[in-house]
Design a protein around this motif. Structure first.
Motif, mmCIF file in Angstrom:
data_model
loop_
_atom_site.group_PDB
_atom_site.id
_atom_site.type_symbol
_atom_site.label_atom_id
_atom_site.label_comp_id
_atom_site.label_asym_id
_atom_site.label_seq_id
_atom_site.Cartn_x
_atom_site.Cartn_y
_atom_site.Cartn_z
ATOM 1 N N PRO A 1 68.167 15.502 87.922
ATOM 2 C CA PRO A 1 67.675 15.061 89.234
ATOM 3 C C PRO A 1 67.350 16.231 90.175
ATOM 4 N N ARG A 2 68.097 17.331 90.058
ATOM 5 C CA ARG A 2 67.772 18.515 90.872
ATOM 6 C C ARG A 2 66.359 19.008 90.576
ATOM 7 N N MET A 3 65.957 18.917 89.321
ATOM 8 C CA MET A 3 64.604 19.347 88.946
ATOM 9 C C MET A 3 63.542 18.387 89.489
ATOM 10 N N LEU A 4 63.864 17.108 89.537
ATOM 11 C CA LEU A 4 62.900 16.093 89.979
ATOM 12 C C LEU A 4 62.802 15.969 91.500
ATOM 13 N N PHE A 5 63.883 16.313 92.197
ATOM 14 C CA PHE A 5 63.957 16.013 93.627
ATOM 15 C C PHE A 5 62.818 16.594 94.480
ATOM 16 N N PRO A 6 62.393 17.836 94.292
ATOM 17 C CA PRO A 6 61.295 18.332 95.147
ATOM 18 C C PRO A 6 60.028 17.487 95.039
ATOM 19 N N PHE A 7 59.758 16.957 93.862
ATOM 20 C CA PHE A 7 58.570 16.127 93.672
ATOM 21 C C PHE A 7 58.763 14.762 94.338
ATOM 22 N N THR A 8 59.981 14.230 94.231
ATOM 23 C CA THR A 8 60.308 12.963 94.890
ATOM 24 C C THR A 8 60.183 13.108 96.395
#
Length: 173
Positions: free
Chosen positions: A117-124
């Motif tokens: 989720p840390r990897m996905l969060f900036p895109f979210t």
């Protein structure tokens, strides 16, 4: 000592293989934005109250070795200051497909629920920013989410639910 005079480290001291993570893909699984303010013809006055609920989901992909799908599910609701009217509702299910190697089985669940989720969060965060702006509101910049704390809270909630489901007088094996 080895025959050539070099010392050999015991097997326990050999460094573990380095964790490998590769993001194979990212996508919006589901998204909804309702501008209730505009639908009802209302005018927003004062500062809105915004609530953000976060849920995480992770699963192994069938038929693919070392591949996992991890999703961040956001539910954002904005209401007037006195909570009399809802201004907008945003729901986002954003997922990533990860190839992960060299993570011990006992550590895989926390790895999937924290690191991915840390990897996905900036895109979210960017999607939420753009969607609220394009929906007619000031852009919403989500605060950073502490996925470690979120994971701990989920584990505590699960432990409490399991304890509540187990009768107090039941024998423990």
């Amino acid at each position: 000592m080895a025959e050539n005079g070099e010392t050999t480290a015991p097997a326990a001291e050999q460094p573990a293989e380095q964790v490998k993570m590769q993001v194979l893909g990212q996508f919006v699984r589901d998204m909804s934005f309702e501008n209730i303010l505009a639908q009802k013809g209302l005018k927003a006055e004062g500062r809105p109250n915004i609530s953000v609920q976060v849920a995480l989901d992770a699963k192994k992909r069938e038929g693919a070795d070392n591949q996992f799908e991890v999703a961040i599910k956001l539910n954002v609701k904005s209401e007037t200051e006195n909570a009399a009217e809802t201004l907008f509702i945003l729901e986002l299910d954003y997922a990533g497909i990860f190839h992960i190697e060299n993570v011990p089985d006992a550590q895989m669940h926390p790895y999937l629920m924290i690191e991915c989720p840390r990897m996905l969060f900036p895109f979210t965060r960017r999607i939420v920013h753009d969607l609220t702006r394009d929906g007619g509101f000031p852009p919403l910049n989500l605060d950073t989410i502490d996925f470690v704390q979120l994971y701990r809270q989920d584990m505590q909630r699960r432990a409490a639910a399991q304890q509540a489901a187990t009768p107090a007088d039941a024998p423990v094996n």
